[in-house]
Scaffold this active site. Structure first.
Site, PDB file in Angstrom:
ATOM      1  CB  CYS A   2     -24.974  31.354  42.162  1.00 58.00           C
ATOM      2  SG  CYS A   2     -23.202  31.506  42.002  1.00 58.00           S
ATOM      3  NE  ARG A  27     -29.968  34.319  40.974  1.00 53.65           N
ATOM      4  CZ  ARG A  27     -30.152  35.027  42.082  1.00 53.65           C
ATOM      5  NH1 ARG A  27     -31.268  35.674  42.235  1.00 53.65           N
ATOM      6  NH2 ARG A  27     -29.234  35.076  43.022  1.00 53.65           N
ATOM      7  CD1 TRP A  76     -21.783  35.476  36.545  1.00 55.60           C
ATOM      8  CD2 TRP A  76     -21.075  36.284  38.497  1.00 55.60           C
ATOM      9  NE1 TRP A  76     -21.243  36.713  36.313  1.00 55.60           N
ATOM     10  CE2 TRP A  76     -20.796  37.229  37.486  1.00 55.60           C
ATOM     11  CE3 TRP A  76     -20.701  36.577  39.812  1.00 55.60           C
ATOM     12  CZ2 TRP A  76     -20.167  38.444  37.748  1.00 55.60           C
ATOM     13  CZ3 TRP A  76     -20.084  37.786  40.074  1.00 55.60           C
ATOM     14  CH2 TRP A  76     -19.824  38.705  39.062  1.00 55.60           C
ATOM     15  CG  ASN A 102     -26.971  30.925  44.990  1.00 56.44           C
ATOM     16  OD1 ASN A 102     -26.463  30.086  44.238  1.00 56.44           O
ATOM     17  ND2 ASN A 102     -28.146  31.478  44.754  1.00 56.44           N
ATOM     18  N   GLY A 103     -23.262  32.307  47.161  1.00 61.10           N
ATOM     19  CA  GLY A 103     -22.546  33.093  48.170  1.00 61.10           C
ATOM     20  C   GLY A 103     -21.071  32.727  48.175  1.00 61.10           C
ATOM     21  CD  GLU A 484     -29.487  54.083  34.286  1.00 57.84           C
ATOM     22  OE1 GLU A 484     -28.456  53.984  34.977  1.00 57.84           O
ATOM     23  OE2 GLU A 484     -30.149  53.092  33.921  1.00 57.84           O
ATOM     24  CE  LYS A 488     -29.020  50.685  31.972  1.00 53.73           C
ATOM     25  NZ  LYS A 488     -29.574  50.378  33.256  1.00 53.73           N
ATOM     26  CD  GLU A 491     -25.898  48.083  32.651  1.00 59.69           C
ATOM     27  OE1 GLU A 491     -26.719  48.986  32.444  1.00 59.69           O
ATOM     28  OE2 GLU A 491     -26.100  47.151  33.440  1.00 59.69           O
ATOM     29  CG  HIS A 507     -12.713  72.241  33.267  1.00 54.74           C
ATOM     30  ND1 HIS A 507     -11.993  73.373  33.564  1.00 54.74           N
ATOM     31  CD2 HIS A 507     -14.017  72.611  33.267  1.00 54.74           C
ATOM     32  CE1 HIS A 507     -12.829  74.383  33.768  1.00 54.74           C
ATOM     33  NE2 HIS A 507     -14.074  73.938  33.580  1.00 54.74           N
ATOM     34  CE  LYS A 606     -32.291  42.716  37.210  1.00 59.72           C
ATOM     35  NZ  LYS A 606     -32.221  44.034  36.554  1.00 59.72           N
TER      36      LYS A 606
HETATM   37  C1  F6R Z   1     -27.403  48.401  35.665  1.00 60.20           C
HETATM   38  C2  F6R Z   1     -27.760  47.693  36.868  1.00 60.20           C
HETATM   39  C3  F6R Z   1     -26.826  47.730  38.007  1.00 60.20           C
HETATM   40  C4  F6R Z   1     -27.592  47.736  39.329  1.00 60.20           C
HETATM   41  C5  F6R Z   1     -26.624  47.589  40.512  1.00 60.20           C
HETATM   42  C6  F6R Z   1     -27.360  47.622  41.828  1.00 60.20           C
HETATM   43  O1  F6R Z   1     -28.365  48.270  34.664  1.00 60.20           O
HETATM   44  O2  F6R Z   1     -28.778  47.060  36.935  1.00 60.20           O
HETATM   45  O3  F6R Z   1     -25.938  48.813  37.923  1.00 60.20           O
HETATM   46  O4  F6R Z   1     -28.321  48.921  39.428  1.00 60.20           O
HETATM   47  O5  F6R Z   1     -25.928  46.379  40.400  1.00 60.20           O
HETATM   48  O6  F6R Z   1     -28.284  46.593  41.904  1.00 60.20           O
HETATM   49  P1  F6R Z   1     -29.512  46.644  42.887  1.00 60.20           P
HETATM   50  O7  F6R Z   1     -30.384  47.745  42.442  1.00 60.20           O
HETATM   51  O8  F6R Z   1     -30.142  45.294  42.761  1.00 60.20           O
HETATM   52  O9  F6R Z   1     -28.945  46.892  44.251  1.00 60.20           O
END
Ligand code: F6R
Length: 611
Positions: A2, A27, A76, A102-103, A484, A488, A491, A507, A606
Site C-alpha cells: 500500500c 510499490r 495491496w 498502510n499496515g 538469485e 529473477k 519473478e 540426487h 516491492k
Molecule cells: C526480489 C525482491 C525481494 C526482496 C525481499 C526483501 O527481486 O526484491 O525478494 O529482496 O522482499 O526485501 P527488502 O530487501 O526490502 O527487505
C-alpha cells in the site's frame, strides 16, 4: 504494497494526490482511491476503484472532485479481495471522517464486533474501516478529533500509517505512524504526507520523518507532531538529496532496465569513500578487533534477494575470515527460538528497510541482547533507524519490483564487510587487501562491459524463450548467483526455474531434465570448474540446452555449453557482482519476450510490510 499520499494547502488537492499515487505505483497495488474535502458542499467525497490508477483517473473524469484537502491511497489487498468497496479511503457512516491506512490492524475483528453492537454498519471486509468508525465513535462523544485519534490508537493493535481527514476540520490532516513508514513533506502554504518519498518529491525535498507512535497535525502553514502522551515533539527537517530524475525512468523503457544500467554508478558509490589505502571505512560502523572479539556468533538474516546477498556475505566471511556464520531467512529465524545473547552479531540485509519479517527478526535479536548491524538502502526506514549500526547500500530509490541494483549494492557491501573483518583479524595482509582493492576499483568499468553486451543476451532470449523449465546450477559462490538468477526469472518471466547446487542434481532433480529444459550453468569459480562442467555435461547428454556464464578466456567451456556469456575476469571474491548481471538482463528480456509487465510483476509487491 500500500501507499499513502495526502495534501493540505492553497492548491488543488486532486492533481497532487494523483501525481503522488502514480509515483507509488511501483510499490505494487490492486486498487486506488482519494478522499477530498469539498468547500461548497462541506463534505468529504470519496472516489475509489479496483485496478490501476488510470481506472481511478477515468472515474474522476466522470465525477470530478475538487478541494484543497485530500488523502489518497494505493491498496495491496490483505483483508478482503481487491474491490471498489475494499479500496481505501474508508469512511465513517456519512463520509464525515475518511481514513487511508498502510499496515494491518490485528484486533480489528473484536473492535468490529464491539462497534456493530453499538449500531455501526460496515461496508467493506477491511481492517481499515474499523479505524474510521472507531474515530467516529469517540469523536461523536466530545467533537474533539485529536483526542478521538489518540483514543483509537490506544485501542488498535498492529502496524499502521494513517492519514485522516474530517469534514468538520477542512484545514487539517491527522497522520499517525506505528511500524509502517510515513513522512511529512513541507511546502510553502502547503504540506504533504506520504508513505514514500517519491510521492512528494515533485513538490518538496524537506521532510519530517515520523517515528513510531507519533501523531501529526498538519495544516497548510503548520505541522505539529506529538508523542503518544500528547507532548509536542520537535523535529529536525530532513533534506532529501535524491535527484527527482533518480525516481523516474530517464528514458529507459522500464525502471528495471534503468536500474540495471545504474549499476556501474552504484558500485562506484559504494566503494568510493570506503576503500581506503590502509583499510576499509564502513560509514560510522565501529568493528575493530576489540569489538569483533566480543562476538562469538554471527547471523545474517534477510528475505528474498536480500537473503541471497546475505548468503554471499556468509560465504565470504566464512572463507576469508574463518568465522562461522549462519544465514537465515527472516521468516524462519523469527520462529525457531534462535540462540542469541550479548555476544551475538545479527546482520540484517534489506533494500526497503521495512520488510516485516526482517524488522521483526532484528527486534527479536535486539531484545535477546544481540548487537545488530543493518545493511539497508532506504535512509530513514524502520530497520535503519532501529539497528545499532547501519551501512547504507547507496543504490538510490529502487522502483522496479524485481531487485537488481540493490542486490548488487548489498553484495558489494557484504564483500566490504568481509574484507573489513578479515583485515581487523589479520586474516589477510594489507598487501593482499590492496590487490583486491585494485580489482574492486575496476568493477564499475567491468559492469559497463557486461551492459554493453546486452544484445548478446537478447539473442539468447530469442533462442531460449520456448523453454518450459529452467535449472540454474553452480557451486560455491556460483550457486548463490544461480539462486538469485532463478528468482529473477520466476519473478518477472513467470517461468518455472530451480536453482541447484550443481553437485545435487544427481540426487534427484536430474530426472526432470529433458529436451525442453534449459540449464544455466554459472562457472566462474575456476577451482570448481571441472566439477561444475561435469554436471553440465550430464544435463546436455539428457537433451537439455546449456547456457553458461564463465570468465573471459575460458575457451574450454565451449565444449560443454550450447552458448556462453563471458564476463570479465576479476578476483574470485568479486565474481557474484559480475556474474549476476547477465542473469538480470536475461530475465528482463525473457519477461519482455513473454509480454509480461516487467516493472510490476503479478502478485508481487516491492516492499513486503506484512508477514
Ligand atoms: C526480489 C525482491 C525481494 C526482496 C525481499 C526483501 O527481486 O526484491 O525478494 O529482496 O522482499 O526485501 P527488502 O530487501 O526490502 O527487505
Amino acid at each position: 504494497m500500500c501507499g499513502i499520499v495526502g495534501y493540505v494547502g492553497k492548491g488543488d488537492a486532486v492533481p497532487v494526490l494523483m501525481n503522488g499515487l502514480s509515483k507509488l505505483e511501483y510499490r505494487g497495488y490492486d486498487s486506488a482511491g482519494v478522499a477530498v474535502y469539498d468547500d461548497t458542499s462541506k463534505n468529504v467525497n470519496i472516489c475509489k476503484t479496483k485496478g490501476r490508477i488510470q481506472n481511478l483517473q477515468d472515474k474522476l473524469y466522470l465525477t470530478p472532485l475538487k478541494g484543497r484537502l485530500g488523502i489518497g491511497h494505493t491498496r495491496w489487498a490483505t483483508h478482503g479481495e481487491p474491490s471498489d468497496i475494499n479500496a481505501h479511503p474508508h469512511s465513517s457512516g456519512k463520509e464525515k471522517i475518511a481514513v487511508v491506512h498502510n499496515g494491518i490492524i490485528e484486533n480489528y475483528m473484536a473492535l468490529k464486533e464491539e462497534l456493530m453492537d453499538k449500531g455501526y454498519k460496515f461496508l467493506s471486509e477491511t481492517d481499515t474501516e474499523i479505524v474510521a468508525q472507531l474515530i467516529d465513535y469517540y469523536y461523536s462523544k466530545d467533537s474533539n478529533l485529536m483526542s478521538a485519534v489518540f483514543k483509537v490508537i490506544e485501542r488498535i493493535e498492529g502496524s499502521y500509517a494513517l492519514g485522516i481527514i474530517c469534514s468538520d476540520f477542512p484545514d487539517r490532516i491527522i497522520a499517525v505512524r506505528k511500524d509502517s513508514p510515513l513522512v511529512i513533506g513541507l511546502g510553502e502554504e502547503e504540506n504533504f504526507i506520504a508513505s514514500d518519498m517519491p510521492a512528494i518529491l515533485n513538490y518538496t525535498r524537506n521532510v519530517y520523518l515520523v517515528e513510531d507512535n507519533e501523531v501529526a497535525l498538519i495544516t497548510k502553514d503548520n505541522v505539529k507532531i506529538f508523542d503518544n502522551n500528547g507532548s509536542e515533539v520537535k523535529k529536525e527537517v530532513f533534506k532529501v538529496d535524491w535527484d527527482i530524475e533518480a525516481a523516474e525512468k530517464s528514458g529507459y523503457d522500464h525502471f528495471m532496465l534503468k536500474e540495471i544500467y545504474e549499476q556501474p554508478k552504484v558500485v562506484k558509490d559504494n566503494i568510493a569513500s570506503r576503500l581506503l589505502d590502509d583499510g576499509i571505512s564502513l560509514d560510522k560502523v565501529k568493528l575493530d578487533k576489540d569489538d569483533i572479539s566480543k562476538i562469538d556468533r554471527i547471523y545474517v538474516v534477510a528475505c528474498g534477494t536480500a537473503y541471497y546477498a546475505g548468503l554471499v556475505g556468509r560465504y565470504l566471511i566464512e572463507r576469508v575470515v574463518r568465522r562461522p556464520v549462519s544465514a537465515e531467512v527472516a521468516s524462519e529465524f523469527r520462529y525457531k527460538d534462535p540462540i542469541i545473547d550479548e555476544k551475538t552479531l545479527v546482520i540484517v540485509v534489506s533494500q526497503s528497510g521495512e520488510t516485516a519479517d526482517t524488522l521483526a527478526a532484528m527486534r527479536l535479536a535486539q531484545k535477546a541482547g544481540a548487537r545488530t548491524l543493518a545493511v539497508v538502502n532506504v535512509v530513514g526506514s524502520s530497520i535503519a533507524r532501529e539497528a545499532d549500526d547501519v551501512i547504507y547500500t547507496l543504490a538510490g530509490p529502487e522502483i522496479a519490483v524485481a531487485s537488481t541494483k540493490a542486490f548488487t549494492a548489498q553484495v558489494v557491501v557484504m564483500s566490504l564487510l568481509a574484507l573489513k573483518l578479515a583485515l581487523e583479524l589479520e586474516k589477510i595482509s594489507i598487501e593482499k587487501y590492496r590487490q583486491i582493492k585494485t580489482e574492486m576499483e575496476k568493477l564499475p568499468s567491468l559492469v559497463n562491459k557486461i551492459l554493453n553486451k546486452e544484445p548478446v543476451i537478447k539473442r539468447f532470449m530469442h533462442k531460449y524463450i520456448g523453454s518450459k523449465n529452467v535449472f540454474y546450477i553452480g557451486r560455491g559462490l556460483d550457486y548463490i548467483v544461480s539462486m538469485e538468477g532463478s528468482l529473477k526469472l520466476k519473478e518477472i518471466a513467470y517461468l518455472h526455474s530451480e536453482p541447484y547446487a550443481a553437485g545435487e542434481l544427481k540426487h534427484g532433480p536430474i530426472s526432470l531434465i529433458e529436451e525442453s529444459t534449459l540449464v544455466v550453468g554459472v562457472v566462474t569459480q575456476e577451482e570448481l570448474f571441472e566439477k561444475s562442467v561435469s554436471n553440465m555435461r550430464e544435463c546436455k547428454s539428457r537433451g537439455a540446452k546449456v547456457l553458461a556464464v564463465a570468465m573471459d578466456g575460458n575457451s574450454e567451456i565451449r565444449k560443454y555449453a550450447d552458448d556462453v556469456f563471458f564476463i570479465p575476469r576479476t578476483h574470485w571474491m568479486l565474481t557474484p557482482i559480475l556474474a549476476n548481471i547477465p542473469q538480470q538482463i536475461f530475465a528482463y528480456h525473457m519477461a519482455l519476450g513473454l509480454g509480461n509487465d516487467v516493472d510490476k510483476p503479478r502478485n508481487l509487491a516491492k516492499s513486503v510490510t506484512v508477514e
